[in-house]
Design an enzyme around this catalytic site. Structure first.
Site, PDB file in Angstrom:
ATOM      1  N   TYR A 131     -27.542  20.042 -45.963  1.00  0.00           N
ATOM      2  CA  TYR A 131     -27.809  20.045 -44.675  1.00  0.00           C
ATOM      3  C   TYR A 131     -27.204  19.374 -44.043  1.00  0.00           C
ATOM      4  CZ  TYR A 131     -28.291  23.199 -40.589  1.00  0.00           C
ATOM      5  OH  TYR A 131     -27.929  23.809 -38.969  1.00  0.00           O
ATOM      6  N   PRO A 175     -19.712  30.100 -41.281  1.00  0.00           N
ATOM      7  CA  PRO A 175     -20.904  29.173 -40.704  1.00  0.00           C
ATOM      8  C   PRO A 175     -22.075  29.389 -40.962  1.00  0.00           C
ATOM      9  CG  PRO A 175     -20.327  31.137 -39.202  1.00  0.00           C
ATOM     10  CD  PRO A 175     -19.309  31.449 -40.515  1.00  0.00           C
ATOM     11  N   TYR A 189     -33.293  29.688 -38.956  1.00  0.00           N
ATOM     12  CA  TYR A 189     -32.764  30.952 -39.811  1.00  0.00           C
ATOM     13  C   TYR A 189     -33.140  31.676 -39.991  1.00  0.00           C
ATOM     14  CZ  TYR A 189     -28.651  27.461 -39.529  1.00  0.00           C
ATOM     15  OH  TYR A 189     -27.308  26.344 -39.768  1.00  0.00           O
ATOM     16  N   LYS A 241     -20.678  24.093 -41.392  1.00  0.00           N
ATOM     17  CA  LYS A 241     -19.727  22.881 -41.805  1.00  0.00           C
ATOM     18  C   LYS A 241     -18.682  22.435 -41.705  1.00  0.00           C
ATOM     19  CE  LYS A 241     -23.345  21.582 -44.490  1.00  0.00           C
ATOM     20  NZ  LYS A 241     -23.644  19.902 -43.870  1.00  0.00           N
ATOM     21  N   HIS A 300     -32.094  16.780 -34.105  1.00  0.00           N
ATOM     22  CA  HIS A 300     -33.339  16.540 -34.268  1.00  0.00           C
ATOM     23  C   HIS A 300     -33.260  16.969 -35.974  1.00  0.00           C
ATOM     24  CE1 HIS A 300     -32.383  21.669 -32.532  1.00  0.00           C
ATOM     25  NE2 HIS A 300     -32.983  20.250 -31.751  1.00  0.00           N
TER      26      HIS A 300
HETATM   27  P1  FAS Z   1      -9.257  24.652 -34.417  1.00  0.00           P
HETATM   28  O1  FAS Z   1      -9.399  26.195 -35.244  1.00  0.00           O
HETATM   29  O2  FAS Z   1     -10.252  24.003 -33.617  1.00  0.00           O
HETATM   30  O3  FAS Z   1      -7.759  24.640 -33.245  1.00  0.00           O
HETATM   31  C1  FAS Z   1      -6.214  24.495 -33.880  1.00  0.00           C
HETATM   32  C2  FAS Z   1      -5.907  24.318 -32.623  1.00  0.00           C
HETATM   33  O4  FAS Z   1      -4.520  25.025 -32.997  1.00  0.00           O
HETATM   34  C3  FAS Z   1      -6.637  25.637 -32.076  1.00  0.00           C
HETATM   35  O5  FAS Z   1      -6.620  25.419 -30.255  1.00  0.00           O
HETATM   36  C4  FAS Z   1      -5.195  27.090 -31.271  1.00  0.00           C
HETATM   37  O6  FAS Z   1      -4.389  27.160 -30.097  1.00  0.00           O
HETATM   38  C5  FAS Z   1      -4.043  25.627 -31.967  1.00  0.00           C
HETATM   39  N1  FAS Z   1      -3.260  26.375 -32.281  1.00  0.00           N
HETATM   40  C6  FAS Z   1      -2.936  27.154 -33.859  1.00  0.00           C
HETATM   41  N2  FAS Z   1      -1.226  27.917 -33.867  1.00  0.00           N
HETATM   42  C7  FAS Z   1      -0.788  27.194 -33.118  1.00  0.00           C
HETATM   43  C8  FAS Z   1       0.708  27.211 -32.804  1.00  0.00           C
HETATM   44  N3  FAS Z   1       1.454  27.560 -33.378  1.00  0.00           N
HETATM   45  N4  FAS Z   1       0.901  26.028 -32.053  1.00  0.00           N
HETATM   46  C9  FAS Z   1       0.407  25.449 -30.975  1.00  0.00           C
HETATM   47  N5  FAS Z   1      -0.721  25.197 -31.672  1.00  0.00           N
HETATM   48  C10 FAS Z   1      -1.753  26.161 -31.967  1.00  0.00           C
HETATM   49  N6  FAS Z   1     -17.949  26.023 -37.489  1.00  0.00           N
HETATM   50  C11 FAS Z   1     -19.510  25.614 -37.087  1.00  0.00           C
HETATM   51  O7  FAS Z   1     -19.930  24.428 -38.026  1.00  0.00           O
HETATM   52  N7  FAS Z   1     -19.908  26.697 -36.741  1.00  0.00           N
HETATM   53  C12 FAS Z   1     -19.779  27.462 -35.683  1.00  0.00           C
HETATM   54  O8  FAS Z   1     -21.028  28.619 -35.329  1.00  0.00           O
HETATM   55  C13 FAS Z   1     -18.248  27.989 -35.955  1.00  0.00           C
HETATM   56  N8  FAS Z   1     -18.520  29.112 -35.706  1.00  0.00           N
HETATM   57  C14 FAS Z   1     -16.758  29.658 -35.197  1.00  0.00           C
HETATM   58  C15 FAS Z   1     -16.457  30.557 -34.414  1.00  0.00           C
HETATM   59  C16 FAS Z   1     -15.346  31.169 -34.588  1.00  0.00           C
HETATM   60  C17 FAS Z   1     -14.773  32.577 -33.570  1.00  0.00           C
HETATM   61  C18 FAS Z   1     -14.758  30.341 -34.933  1.00  0.00           C
HETATM   62  C19 FAS Z   1     -12.558  30.504 -35.693  1.00  0.00           C
HETATM   63  C20 FAS Z   1     -14.748  28.956 -36.023  1.00  0.00           C
HETATM   64  C21 FAS Z   1     -16.241  28.982 -35.530  1.00  0.00           C
HETATM   65  N9  FAS Z   1     -16.612  27.531 -36.418  1.00  0.00           N
HETATM   66  C22 FAS Z   1     -17.638  27.353 -36.971  1.00  0.00           C
HETATM   67  C23 FAS Z   1     -15.293  27.060 -37.413  1.00  0.00           C
HETATM   68  C24 FAS Z   1     -15.155  25.817 -36.586  1.00  0.00           C
HETATM   69  O9  FAS Z   1     -15.660  24.873 -35.611  1.00  0.00           O
HETATM   70  C25 FAS Z   1     -13.457  25.308 -36.729  1.00  0.00           C
HETATM   71  O10 FAS Z   1     -14.283  24.418 -38.171  1.00  0.00           O
HETATM   72  C26 FAS Z   1     -13.375  24.307 -35.887  1.00  0.00           C
HETATM   73  O11 FAS Z   1     -12.483  24.790 -35.182  1.00  0.00           O
HETATM   74  C27 FAS Z   1     -12.090  23.912 -36.836  1.00  0.00           C
HETATM   75  O12 FAS Z   1     -11.295  23.471 -36.145  1.00  0.00           O
HETATM   76  P2  FAS Z   1      -9.686  22.195 -36.153  1.00  0.00           P
HETATM   77  O13 FAS Z   1      -9.380  22.206 -37.898  1.00  0.00           O
HETATM   78  O14 FAS Z   1      -9.447  21.659 -35.574  1.00  0.00           O
HETATM   79  O15 FAS Z   1      -9.309  23.797 -35.721  1.00  0.00           O
HETATM   80  C1  PHB Z   2     -24.237  26.703 -33.434  1.00  0.00           C
HETATM   81  O1  PHB Z   2     -25.450  26.297 -32.524  1.00  0.00           O
HETATM   82  O2  PHB Z   2     -23.619  27.065 -32.980  1.00  0.00           O
HETATM   83  C2  PHB Z   2     -24.398  26.817 -35.043  1.00  0.00           C
HETATM   84  C3  PHB Z   2     -25.563  26.154 -35.942  1.00  0.00           C
HETATM   85  C4  PHB Z   2     -26.012  25.927 -37.015  1.00  0.00           C
HETATM   86  C5  PHB Z   2     -24.207  27.378 -37.777  1.00  0.00           C
HETATM   87  C6  PHB Z   2     -23.404  27.800 -37.120  1.00  0.00           C
HETATM   88  C7  PHB Z   2     -23.815  27.799 -35.299  1.00  0.00           C
HETATM   89  O3  PHB Z   2     -24.882  27.485 -39.170  1.00  0.00           O
END
Ligand code: FAS
Ligand code: PHB
Length: 393
Positions: free
Chosen positions: A387, A296, A204, A300, A75
Site C-alpha cells: 500500500y 482504485p 476502508y 495505485k 498518514h
Molecule cells: P489521465 O486520464 O489522468 O490523463 C489523460 C489525459 O489525456 C486527459 O486529460 C485526457 O483529456 C487527455 N486525452 C485523452 N484523449 C486525448 C486526445 N485524443 N487528444 C488530446 N488529449 C487527450 N486512481 C487512484 O489512485 N485513486 C482514485 O480514486 C482514482 N479515481 C479515479 C476516478 C476516475 C473517474 C478515473 C477515470 C480514474 C481514477 N483513478 C484513480 C485513476 C487515475 O488517477 C489515473 O490513474 C490517472 O489519472 C492516470 O494518469 P494519466 O495516465 O496521466 O491519465
Molecule cells: C482518494 O482519496 O480519492 C482515494 C484514496 C484511496 C483510494 C482511492 C481514492 O484507494
C-alpha cells in the site's frame, strides 16, 4: 493550419504527460503537450488522492513537490473496518517508518501545469489529437484539432499518455497490442463534501451492504466513496440517500454518526482492470492509464502512471543525449512487471473489501482473507509494504 516541429509529442495533460514533459524539458529536450480538454476541466477533475512514499520522493526530486510537501497530509496508518470492527494497519510501524501522502491528483495537475507555463513550454489545451502517422518511420506526425484550427505536430517520438479512452492505442495496426481486461461487478459512487473528516486516517470498510471508503482532502473537505451496482445512476442518489448509506456502512459504536455537509462533487466510476502490452509500437510509447487501468481500491492508478514516467524519461534522455536506445528497448518489459504486481494488489484489495452481489462462496473466502490480513502479522506487513510503496519496490 498550425505546424509545429518538436522532439517528443505528448498526448494528454494528465499526471503522466505533464510530468514527462517537465523532466524532458529539464534535460533540454523539446516537447509539445496536446490536451483535448480545457485547463479548467483538467484542474478540477477529481480523481486520485493517495501518493506513495517513493512517488512523493520522486516528485520532490523532480522539483514539483513544494506544495505537496507543504499541504499534503502525511498518514502513518489506515483503518480496515470489517463486520463493524475497526482494525488499524500501522503502515509506518510495519514498513520501515514510511508513510503515504494524501494530496489530490487535481492539485498535482495544477502544480505541473503552473510549472510548465512558467517556462513557457508548448501546452495546447482544447486540442484533440485525431490521428497519428509514421510511427515506424524516422518522423512521426500527430494530427490534432485545436478548436477548429488543424494542428500538425512532427516529432521524433510520440507519447500516448492519453488515459483509458485515448487515441494512441487505437492508432496502430489491428493486433499490435494485447489487451487483458477484467470488469468487476461494482462501481464507485464518489463524493466531495464540505465536512470535516471524521478520522485522521483513511477508513476502508467492508460491510454486508457494500464497500465504503472514508478519505479526505483537507481538515474541512471529506472525500467518500460507496461501492454500488455497476448499472447505478447518480439520479438515484440524492444527498440524503448518500449520507444514509455511508452512515449505515461506516458507523460503529464509537462513531455512530458521520459529520455531514454540502456535497460539492459527485461521480460514478466503473471498476475495471486493463493491461495493454507491449507499451510501445515503433516510436509510440504508452504511459499511465493509456497502458493500464487498476480498480482504485489499492490507490495505485496515479502512482503507477508516474512510475512509468520514472522509467520513460531517463530512457528518452539517454536516446537524445547519448544515442543510447537500450533503455527505450527495455521500457515496456520494465514497466509491465510492476504493472502486473499493481494489478494483483488492486484486485486483492477490491475483492477482499467488496461483498460479491451473488457468490456466497466468494464472500466466505474474502471474509477469511480480510480476517487474515488484520490478524496475521506477516499478512499485515505485506499489505502495508504494497500500500505504501508498491510502485517503487
Ligand atoms: P489521465 O486520464 O489522468 O490523463 C489523460 C489525459 O489525456 C486527459 O486529460 C485526457 O483529456 C487527455 N486525452 C485523452 N484523449 C486525448 C486526445 N485524443 N487528444 C488530446 N488529449 C487527450 N486512481 C487512484 O489512485 N485513486 C482514485 O480514486 C482514482 N479515481 C479515479 C476516478 C476516475 C473517474 C478515473 C477515470 C480514474 C481514477 N483513478 C484513480 C485513476 C487515475 O488517477 C489515473 O490513474 C490517472 O489519472 C492516470 O494518469 P494519466 O495516465 O496521466 O491519465
Ligand atoms: C482518494 O482519496 O480519492 C482515494 C484514496 C484511496 C483510494 C482511492 C481514492 O484507494
Amino acid at each position: 493550419m498550425k505546424s509545429v516541429r518538436t522532439d517528443v509529442a505528448i498526448i494528454g495533460a494528465g499526471p503522466a504527460g505533464l510530468l514527462l514533459g517537465h523532466l524532458l524539458h529539464q534535460a533540454g529536450i523539446d516537447t509539445v503537450v496536446l490536451e483535448r480538454r480545457s485547463r479548467e476541466y483538467v484542474e478540477q477533475r477529481l480523481r486520485a488522492g493517495v501518493i506513495e512514499h517513493g512517488i512523493a520522493n520522486f516528485l520532490e526530486e523532480s522539483g514539483v513537490a513544494k506544495r505537496l510537501r507543504a499541504e499534503g497530509l502525511v498518514h502513518h496508518g489506515i483503518e480496515f473496518r470489517l463486520e463493524g470492527r475497526s482494525h488499524r494497519i500501522a503502515l509506518s510501524d510495519l514498513y520501515e517508518g514510511k508513510a503515504i501522502t494524501v494530496y489530490g491528483q487535481s492539485e498535482l495537475v495544477k502544480d505541473l501545469i503552473a510549472t510548465r507555463l512558467a517556462y513557457d513550454a508548448p501546452l495546447f489545451f482544447e486540442t484533440e489529437v485525431e490521428r497519428l502517422e509514421g510511427l515506424t518511420s524516422q518522423e512521426c506526425t500527430v494530427h490534432a484539432n485545436g478548436t477548429g484550427v488543424p494542428i500538425v505536430v512532427t516529432a521524433d517520438y510520440v507519447i500516448g499518455s492519453d488515459g483509458g479512452h485515448g487515441v494512441a492505442v487505437r492508432s496502430v495496426p489491428e493486433g499490435t497490442f494485447n489487451r487483458a481486461e477484467r470488469v468487476y461487478p461494482f462501481s464507485w459512487l464518489g463524493i466531495l463534501a464540505e465536512a470535516p473528516p471524521v478520522s485522521d486516517e483513511l477508513i476502508y470498510c467492508r460491510h454486508d451492504r457494500g464497500f465504503a471508503l472514508y478519505s479526505m482532502r483537507s481538515p474541512t473537505l471529506s472525500r467518500l466513496y460507496l461501492g454500488v451496482s455497476p448499472d447505478e445512476s447518480l439520479e438515484n442518489w440524492n444527498d440524503e440517500r448518500i449520507w444514509r448509506e455511508l452512515t449505515l456502512r461506516l458507523a460503529t459504536d464509537e462513531m455512530p454518526d458521520l459529520p455531514q455537509g454540502p456535497i460539492t462533487e459527485r461521480s460514478l466510476t466503473a471498476m475495471r482492470s486493463v493491461v495493454v502490452s507491449p507499451m510501445r509500437y515503433g516510436r509510440l510509447f504508452l504511459a499511465g492509464d493509456a497502458a493500464h487501468i487498476v480498480p482504485p481500491t489499492g490507490a495505485k492508478g496515479m502512482n503507477l502512471a508516474l512510475a512509468d514516467v520514472r522509467v520513460l524519461a531517463p530512457a528518452l534522455i539517454a536516446k537524445f543525449l547519448n544515442s543510447d536506445e537500450t533503455r527505450l528497448d527495455a521500457y515496456s518489459a520494465t514497466c509491465l512487471e510492476r504493472v502486473w504486481r499493481a494489478e494483483e494488489f488492486s484486485t486483492f484489495m477490491t475483492q477482499m473489501l467488496h461483498p460479491h452481489p451473488s457468490d456466497e462462496f466468494e464472500n466466505g473466502v474474502q471474509r477469511a482473507r480480510a480476517r487474515q490480513v488484520v490478524s496475521v502479522e506477516s499478512a499485515t506487513r505485506t499489505l502495508a509494504r504494497n500500500y505504501v510503496n508498491l510502485s517503487s519496490l
